[in-house]
Design an enzyme around this catalytic site. Structure first.
Site, PDB file in Angstrom:
ATOM      1  N   SER A   1       0.831  -1.212   0.000  1.00 51.06           N
ATOM      2  CA  SER A   1       0.000   0.000   0.000  1.00 51.06           C
ATOM      3  C   SER A   1       0.869   1.268   0.000  1.00 51.06           C
ATOM      4  CB  SER A   1      -0.908   0.011   1.228  1.00 51.06           C
ATOM      5  OG  SER A   1      -1.675  -1.176   1.264  1.00 51.06           O
TER       6      SER A   1
HETATM    7  N1  SAM Z   1      -0.602  -5.022   4.102  1.00 57.03           N
HETATM    8  C1  SAM Z   1       0.149  -5.336   2.928  1.00 57.03           C
HETATM    9  C2  SAM Z   1       1.521  -4.740   2.930  1.00 57.03           C
HETATM   10  O1  SAM Z   1       1.875  -4.066   3.914  1.00 57.03           O
HETATM   11  O2  SAM Z   1       2.250  -4.986   1.952  1.00 57.03           O
HETATM   12  C3  SAM Z   1      -0.592  -4.981   1.659  1.00 57.03           C
HETATM   13  C4  SAM Z   1      -1.741  -5.887   1.452  1.00 57.03           C
HETATM   14  S1  SAM Z   1      -2.297  -6.074  -0.211  1.00 57.03           S
HETATM   15  C5  SAM Z   1      -2.955  -4.492  -0.538  1.00 57.03           C
HETATM   16  C6  SAM Z   1      -3.710  -7.100   0.152  1.00 57.03           C
HETATM   17  C7  SAM Z   1      -3.360  -8.508   0.555  1.00 57.03           C
HETATM   18  O3  SAM Z   1      -4.518  -9.136   1.063  1.00 57.03           O
HETATM   19  C8  SAM Z   1      -2.880  -9.381  -0.592  1.00 57.03           C
HETATM   20  O4  SAM Z   1      -1.623  -9.928  -0.307  1.00 57.03           O
HETATM   21  C9  SAM Z   1      -3.949 -10.473  -0.692  1.00 57.03           C
HETATM   22  O5  SAM Z   1      -3.453 -11.725  -1.088  1.00 57.03           O
HETATM   23  C10 SAM Z   1      -4.455 -10.493   0.739  1.00 57.03           C
HETATM   24  N2  SAM Z   1      -5.798 -11.077   0.928  1.00 57.03           N
HETATM   25  C11 SAM Z   1      -6.902 -10.942   0.160  1.00 57.03           C
HETATM   26  N3  SAM Z   1      -7.931 -11.616   0.702  1.00 57.03           N
HETATM   27  C12 SAM Z   1      -7.463 -12.187   1.844  1.00 57.03           C
HETATM   28  C13 SAM Z   1      -8.043 -13.012   2.859  1.00 57.03           C
HETATM   29  N4  SAM Z   1      -9.325 -13.405   2.851  1.00 57.03           N
HETATM   30  N5  SAM Z   1      -7.254 -13.393   3.886  1.00 57.03           N
HETATM   31  C14 SAM Z   1      -5.963 -13.039   3.957  1.00 57.03           C
HETATM   32  N6  SAM Z   1      -5.352 -12.264   3.023  1.00 57.03           N
HETATM   33  C15 SAM Z   1      -6.101 -11.841   1.990  1.00 57.03           C
END
Ligand code: SAM
Length: 217
Positions: free
Chosen positions: A65
């Site tokens: 992000s």
């Molecule tokens: N917080 C992260 C960082 O600091 O880099 C960025 C997160 S990225 C915008 C969103 C993440 O959420 C992705 O890696 C995706 O695979 C994960 N994601 C989506 N649905 C999810 C779920 N139900 N449970 C866990 N992770 C999930």
């Protein structure tokens, strides 16, 4: 946390120009953002832009992000040094690394195995020893670690998953991008018994939260 002090000038500028200048004032959050080497969480060749005001690709169609949004979501849960915080969507591990400097314990859940491995490697590289990474569907939360003083959902959700609201401690705060798969609003909830107060903090754009209480794959 940070022995590698490379690119500290870029980090200082990032905090001054992108974060403090936009009204984030919490000195502990600003210090964590100055300390954690974001470039170690961004894969090549995008690492050269690690201190730009933007989200960046981390592989598997996912992103790290924008720094300002990481700072804003962190401030909105009002972290305290005795807190346990749950993050949904470990991604690169960067948000968890910021939280790890501010709270006692961080649990972060990631649904994609390769991405979880990336987060694990990145968090080990900065010695964020108080972060636990769980592989699974974060929309279900993680009952063994509950209740949580703070919960951060870092993927776009149509609504706040019920299990996460249930796992929030009394007085605890949850922040999430709520909306459709393209555009969302940053929503912060605070728990008071069975009631939740709700604040709105502007438009954002996140990748979708895929899971039982999120979007379909
Ligand atoms: N917080 C992260 C960082 O600091 O880099 C960025 C997160 S990225 C915008 C969103 C993440 O959420 C992705 O890696 C995706 O695979 C994960 N994601 C989506 N649905 C999810 C779920 N139900 N449970 C866990 N992770 C999930």
């Amino acid at each position: 946390m940070t022995p590698p002090c490379q690119r500290s000038g870029e980090r200082r500028r990032m905090v001054d120009q992108q974060i403090e200048a936009r009204g984030i004032r919490d000195p502990f959050v600003l210090a964590a953002m100055r300390d954690v080497p974001r470039h170690l969480f961004v894969p090549q060749p995008y690492d050269r832009d690690a201190y730009a005001d933007a989200p960046l690709p981390i592989g598997n169609g996912q992103t790290i992000s924008q720094p300002y949004i990481v700072a804003l979501m962190t401030v909105l849960i009002r972290p305290a040094s005795t807190d346990t915080v749950l993050e949904i969507g470990a991604g690169s591990g960067y948000q968890a690394a910021i939280l790890s400097e501010l709270v006692r314990k961080v649990i972060t859940i990631e649904r994609i195995e390769e991405v979880a491995a990336l987060a694990r490697a990145n968090l080990a590289a900065v010695r964020a020893d108080n972060v636990e990474i769980i592989l699974g569907d974060g929309t279900l939360g993680y009952p063994p670690g509950a209740p949580y003083n703070g919960i951060i959902i870092t993927a776009a959700t149509p609504e706040i998953p019920g299990p996460l609201k249930e796992q929030l401690a009394e007085g605890g705060r949850l922040v999430a991008p709520v909306g459709d798969r393209i555009l969302q609003e940053l929503v912060a909830l605070e728990r008071h018994g069975v009631r939740f107060t709700e604040e709105h903090h502007g438009g954002v754009r996140f990748v979708p939260l895929i899971g039982r209480h999120g979007w379909e794959d």
